[in-house]
Design an enzyme around this catalytic site. Structure first.
Site, PDB file in Angstrom:
ATOM      1  N   ARG A  85       1.009  -0.686   0.198  1.00 51.41           N
ATOM      2  CA  ARG A  85       0.144   0.448  -0.062  1.00 51.41           C
ATOM      3  C   ARG A  85       0.985   0.867  -0.220  1.00 51.41           C
ATOM      4  O   ARG A  85       2.042   1.051   0.230  1.00 51.41           O
ATOM      5  CB  ARG A  85      -1.196   0.193   1.314  1.00 51.41           C
ATOM      6  CG  ARG A  85      -0.458   0.129   2.508  1.00 51.41           C
ATOM      7  CD  ARG A  85      -2.032  -0.110   3.425  1.00 51.41           C
ATOM      8  NE  ARG A  85      -1.321  -0.266   4.878  1.00 51.41           N
ATOM      9  CZ  ARG A  85      -1.101   0.066   5.997  1.00 51.41           C
ATOM     10  NH1 ARG A  85      -0.933   1.832   5.528  1.00 51.41           N
ATOM     11  NH2 ARG A  85      -0.604  -1.196   7.147  1.00 51.41           N
ATOM     12  N   ASP A 128      -2.739 -11.911   5.800  1.00 48.11           N
ATOM     13  CA  ASP A 128      -3.318 -12.070   4.174  1.00 48.11           C
ATOM     14  C   ASP A 128      -3.787 -11.356   3.395  1.00 48.11           C
ATOM     15  O   ASP A 128      -3.781 -10.764   2.073  1.00 48.11           O
ATOM     16  CB  ASP A 128      -4.384 -13.680   4.264  1.00 48.11           C
ATOM     17  CG  ASP A 128      -3.054 -14.622   4.913  1.00 48.11           C
ATOM     18  OD1 ASP A 128      -1.964 -14.252   4.524  1.00 48.11           O
ATOM     19  OD2 ASP A 128      -3.574 -15.691   5.196  1.00 48.11           O
ATOM     20  N   ASP A 148       5.081 -11.208   8.204  1.00 47.82           N
ATOM     21  CA  ASP A 148       5.523 -10.328   8.753  1.00 47.82           C
ATOM     22  C   ASP A 148       7.040  -9.938   9.434  1.00 47.82           C
ATOM     23  O   ASP A 148       7.519 -10.994  10.033  1.00 47.82           O
ATOM     24  CB  ASP A 148       4.451 -10.675  10.541  1.00 47.82           C
ATOM     25  CG  ASP A 148       4.739  -9.454  10.848  1.00 47.82           C
ATOM     26  OD1 ASP A 148       5.936  -8.809  11.464  1.00 47.82           O
ATOM     27  OD2 ASP A 148       4.023  -9.889  12.769  1.00 47.82           O
ATOM     28  N   TYR A 153       8.357   6.013  16.769  1.00 53.92           N
ATOM     29  CA  TYR A 153       8.787   6.027  15.542  1.00 53.92           C
ATOM     30  C   TYR A 153      10.172   7.326  14.861  1.00 53.92           C
ATOM     31  O   TYR A 153      11.129   6.165  13.958  1.00 53.92           O
ATOM     32  CB  TYR A 153       8.031   6.774  14.577  1.00 53.92           C
ATOM     33  CG  TYR A 153       8.100   6.238  13.153  1.00 53.92           C
ATOM     34  CD1 TYR A 153       7.270   6.011  12.187  1.00 53.92           C
ATOM     35  CD2 TYR A 153       7.813   8.681  12.490  1.00 53.92           C
ATOM     36  CE1 TYR A 153       7.501   5.850  11.341  1.00 53.92           C
ATOM     37  CE2 TYR A 153       8.075   8.253  11.475  1.00 53.92           C
ATOM     38  CZ  TYR A 153       8.028   7.283  10.533  1.00 53.92           C
ATOM     39  OH  TYR A 153       8.037   6.988   9.363  1.00 53.92           O
ATOM     40  N   ASN A 213      11.035  -1.111   3.432  1.00 48.15           N
ATOM     41  CA  ASN A 213       9.787   0.120   3.343  1.00 48.15           C
ATOM     42  C   ASN A 213       9.182  -0.264   4.067  1.00 48.15           C
ATOM     43  O   ASN A 213       8.615   1.016   4.610  1.00 48.15           O
ATOM     44  CB  ASN A 213       9.532   0.628   2.084  1.00 48.15           C
ATOM     45  CG  ASN A 213       8.491   0.665   1.563  1.00 48.15           C
ATOM     46  OD1 ASN A 213       8.697   2.140   1.975  1.00 48.15           O
ATOM     47  ND2 ASN A 213       7.040   0.097   1.719  1.00 48.15           N
ATOM     48  N   LYS A 273      13.726   5.291  13.853  1.00 44.05           N
ATOM     49  CA  LYS A 273      13.803   5.627  12.559  1.00 44.05           C
ATOM     50  C   LYS A 273      15.301   6.593  12.580  1.00 44.05           C
ATOM     51  O   LYS A 273      16.514   6.250  11.790  1.00 44.05           O
ATOM     52  CB  LYS A 273      13.138   6.821  11.553  1.00 44.05           C
ATOM     53  CG  LYS A 273      11.620   6.646  11.044  1.00 44.05           C
ATOM     54  CD  LYS A 273      11.845   5.600  10.235  1.00 44.05           C
ATOM     55  CE  LYS A 273      10.820   5.164   9.691  1.00 44.05           C
ATOM     56  NZ  LYS A 273      10.576   3.898   8.884  1.00 44.05           N
ATOM     57  N   ILE A 293       4.801  11.951   2.849  1.00 49.24           N
ATOM     58  CA  ILE A 293       4.329  12.173   1.606  1.00 49.24           C
ATOM     59  C   ILE A 293       3.258  11.778   1.150  1.00 49.24           C
ATOM     60  O   ILE A 293       2.211  11.240   2.533  1.00 49.24           O
ATOM     61  CB  ILE A 293       5.157  10.205   1.575  1.00 49.24           C
ATOM     62  CG1 ILE A 293       5.915  10.341   2.158  1.00 49.24           C
ATOM     63  CG2 ILE A 293       4.586   9.804   0.296  1.00 49.24           C
ATOM     64  CD1 ILE A 293       7.097   8.598   2.194  1.00 49.24           C
ATOM     65  N   THR A 341       0.094   9.616   1.168  1.00 52.07           N
ATOM     66  CA  THR A 341      -0.586   8.696   1.117  1.00 52.07           C
ATOM     67  C   THR A 341      -2.413   8.357   1.332  1.00 52.07           C
ATOM     68  O   THR A 341      -2.711   9.511   1.392  1.00 52.07           O
ATOM     69  CB  THR A 341      -0.118   7.722   2.388  1.00 52.07           C
ATOM     70  OG1 THR A 341      -0.424   8.535   3.718  1.00 52.07           O
ATOM     71  CG2 THR A 341       1.588   7.958   2.576  1.00 52.07           C
TER      72      THR A 341
HETATM   73  N1  LIG Z   1       3.812   9.004   5.197  1.00 50.12           N
HETATM   74  C1  LIG Z   1       4.722   9.414   5.075  1.00 50.12           C
HETATM   75  O1  LIG Z   1       4.721  10.891   5.435  1.00 50.12           O
HETATM   76  C2  LIG Z   1       6.181   9.408   5.856  1.00 50.12           C
HETATM   77  C3  LIG Z   1       7.028  10.195   5.835  1.00 50.12           C
HETATM   78  C4  LIG Z   1       8.712  10.246   5.963  1.00 50.12           C
HETATM   79  C5  LIG Z   1       8.766   8.835   5.926  1.00 50.12           C
HETATM   80  N2  LIG Z   1       8.027   7.213   5.830  1.00 50.12           N
HETATM   81  C6  LIG Z   1       8.659   6.030   5.587  1.00 50.12           C
HETATM   82  O2  LIG Z   1       8.577   5.884   4.267  1.00 50.12           O
HETATM   83  C7  LIG Z   1       8.054   4.318   4.182  1.00 50.12           C
HETATM   84  C8  LIG Z   1       6.390   4.072   3.049  1.00 50.12           C
HETATM   85  O3  LIG Z   1       5.574   4.705   4.071  1.00 50.12           O
HETATM   86  P1  LIG Z   1       4.045   4.914   3.862  1.00 50.12           P
HETATM   87  O4  LIG Z   1       3.510   6.189   4.949  1.00 50.12           O
HETATM   88  O5  LIG Z   1       3.807   4.704   2.943  1.00 50.12           O
HETATM   89  O6  LIG Z   1       4.221   3.368   5.025  1.00 50.12           O
HETATM   90  P2  LIG Z   1       2.084   2.830   5.405  1.00 50.12           P
HETATM   91  O7  LIG Z   1       1.292   3.982   4.710  1.00 50.12           O
HETATM   92  O8  LIG Z   1       2.036   3.332   6.610  1.00 50.12           O
HETATM   93  O9  LIG Z   1       2.498   2.184   4.844  1.00 50.12           O
HETATM   94  C9  LIG Z   1       3.853   0.953   6.057  1.00 50.12           C
HETATM   95  C10 LIG Z   1       3.636  -0.636   5.642  1.00 50.12           C
HETATM   96  O10 LIG Z   1       4.278  -1.506   5.923  1.00 50.12           O
HETATM   97  C11 LIG Z   1       4.311  -2.706   5.882  1.00 50.12           C
HETATM   98  N3  LIG Z   1       4.326  -3.284   7.182  1.00 50.12           N
HETATM   99  C12 LIG Z   1       3.886  -2.877   8.534  1.00 50.12           C
HETATM  100  N4  LIG Z   1       4.729  -3.923   9.543  1.00 50.12           N
HETATM  101  C13 LIG Z   1       4.845  -4.503   8.879  1.00 50.12           C
HETATM  102  C14 LIG Z   1       5.001  -6.098   9.405  1.00 50.12           C
HETATM  103  N5  LIG Z   1       5.751  -6.026  10.554  1.00 50.12           N
HETATM  104  N6  LIG Z   1       5.883  -6.413   8.496  1.00 50.12           N
HETATM  105  C15 LIG Z   1       5.372  -6.484   7.057  1.00 50.12           C
HETATM  106  N7  LIG Z   1       4.724  -5.300   6.830  1.00 50.12           N
HETATM  107  C16 LIG Z   1       4.399  -4.280   7.695  1.00 50.12           C
HETATM  108  C17 LIG Z   1       2.065  -2.160   6.170  1.00 50.12           C
HETATM  109  O11 LIG Z   1       1.605  -3.040   5.654  1.00 50.12           O
HETATM  110  P3  LIG Z   1       0.047  -3.769   6.064  1.00 50.12           P
HETATM  111  O12 LIG Z   1      -0.366  -3.070   5.382  1.00 50.12           O
HETATM  112  O13 LIG Z   1       0.348  -4.869   5.558  1.00 50.12           O
HETATM  113  O14 LIG Z   1       0.655  -3.703   7.343  1.00 50.12           O
HETATM  114  C18 LIG Z   1       2.574  -1.250   4.949  1.00 50.12           C
HETATM  115  O15 LIG Z   1       3.085  -1.715   3.327  1.00 50.12           O
HETATM  116  C19 LIG Z   1       7.418   3.393   5.898  1.00 50.12           C
HETATM  117  O16 LIG Z   1       9.492   3.537   5.456  1.00 50.12           O
HETATM  118  C20 LIG Z   1       8.051   5.275   6.474  1.00 50.12           C
HETATM  119  O17 LIG Z   1       8.350   5.399   7.936  1.00 50.12           O
HETATM  120  C21 LIG Z   1       6.485   7.741   5.514  1.00 50.12           C
END
Ligand SMILES: NC(=O)c1ccc[n+]([C@@H]2O[C@H](COP(=O)([O-])OP(=O)(O)OC[C@H]3O[C@@H](n4cnc5c(N)ncnc54)[C@H](OP(=O)(O)O)[C@@H]3O)[C@@H](O)[C@H]2O)c1
Length: 271
Positions: A26, A50, A74, A170, A101, A174, A203, A205
């Site tokens: 996602r 799943d 996981d 968090y 990621n 990081k 980002i 989302t």
């Molecule tokens: N969004 C932002 O503004 C932002 C800013 C700075 C950095 N980041 C970093 O950029 C990356 C992507 O961000 P995002 O916002 O797109 O992430 P997100 O929407 O929070 O999605 C997190 C992803 O990690 C997976 N995940 C969580 N726990 C897991 C586990 N135990 N095992 C396997 N997969 C797991 C989730 O899968 P499930 O859906 O199956 O749980 C999901 O696909 C992350 O590392 C985030 O910290 C994001």
């Protein structure tokens, strides 16, 4: 799917490469998967359940991204990580690029005085221990057995350097990722394995869909470039770090945050 056959996908920067994107089901992860696929790679991705993994696979198909191998994993559970690597072994027999990621965002924990320390563990177990054990397995099961080795890209955050409120676990995770990237890079460089990191800011989302428009506008005002990143912006940086274009870089934290980290205060507060 054959990553070497680029078909009509477009540029073949990653033709013949096998890529694993954790959390590829996602938001940003979908963009990362799509980018590597469109550039010719064979792509594996995982979500943590799943249902969420299947939902991501369906979303990719709807975008015309077909043949991506989706497997629930996981990443904090070493047995599930091992099963994921079994799947890659059976399907491709190699791995060239690992994108760490997946993240536990640590949302809703409250402030540092009231948060349950068990939730702190949850975040570190995924973001730090999970990222480490996937990387270790990629190195031992594939990279070290391949003449061309392999490369790792972590997703960190600009919150490793500038904290955000009520996200202690968090932010700490990081910061740990940034240090771990440097430590891994140092130890793995003589072995021919590069480890780098993209540190995004905001980002866009699915969480932005339910954001109050005034709050979204205020966030954009926080950004010197006046816009948050799209998933494709992050994918561009990750693709660069995963490619031979960055062949002489390792241990780097590349910030992609619309200039947020270079400012002391947003413009309207800077009086
Ligand atoms: N969004 C932002 O503004 C932002 C800013 C700075 C950095 N980041 C970093 O950029 C990356 C992507 O961000 P995002 O916002 O797109 O992430 P997100 O929407 O929070 O999605 C997190 C992803 O990690 C997976 N995940 C969580 N726990 C897991 C586990 N135990 N095992 C396997 N997969 C797991 C989730 O899968 P499930 O859906 O199956 O749980 C999901 O696909 C992350 O590392 C985030 O910290 C994001």
């Amino acid at each position: 799917m054959n990553g070497g056959d680029n078909g009509n996908r477009g540029p073949s920067r990653f033709a013949g490469k096998v890529v694993l994107v954790t959390g590829g089901n996602r938001n940003t992860g979908l963009h990362l998967v799509e980018r590597f696929w469109r550039d010719g790679a064979t792509v594996y991705m995982c979500g943590s359940s799943d249902a969420s993994t299947a939902k991501g696979a369906a979303e990719l198909e709807a975008r015309g991204v077909s043949g991506v191998v989706a497997k629930t994993c996981d990443i904090s559970d070493i047995a599930q990580v091992s099963a994921l690597f079994d799947e890659i072994e059976r399907g491709s027999g190699r791995l060239d690029i690992l994108v760490n990621n997946a993240a536990n965002q640590g949302l809703g924990h409250g402030g540092p005085l009231e948060m349950d320390p068990a939730r702190f563990h949850d975040v570190l177990d995924v973001n730090v221990v999970g990222g480490f054990q996937v990387t270790q397995m990629a190195c031992n099961r594939f990279f070290m057995k391949q003449e061309s080795r392999g490369t790792v890209v972590f997703l960190s955050s600009n919150t490793a350097m500038r904290a955000i409120r009520n996200r202690t676990a968090y932010c700490a995770s990081k910061g740990a990722i940034n240090s771990m990237v440097r430590a891994l890079a140092l130890d793995l460089a003589p072995l021919g394995i590069r480890v780098n990191c993209c540190a995004p800011g905001y980002i866009n989302t699915e969480r932005w869909d339910s954001l109050d428009p005034a709050k979204a506008a205020r966030r954009r005002l926080n950004c010197p470039l006046r816009k948050e990143a799209q998933g494709s912006d992050i994918a561009n940086v990750v693709a660069f770090l995963a490619s031979d274009d960055s062949a002489n870089m390792t241990g780097e934290i590349v910030t992609c945050d619309a200039g947020c980290s270079c400012q002391h205060m947003p413009e309207d507060v800077d009086v």
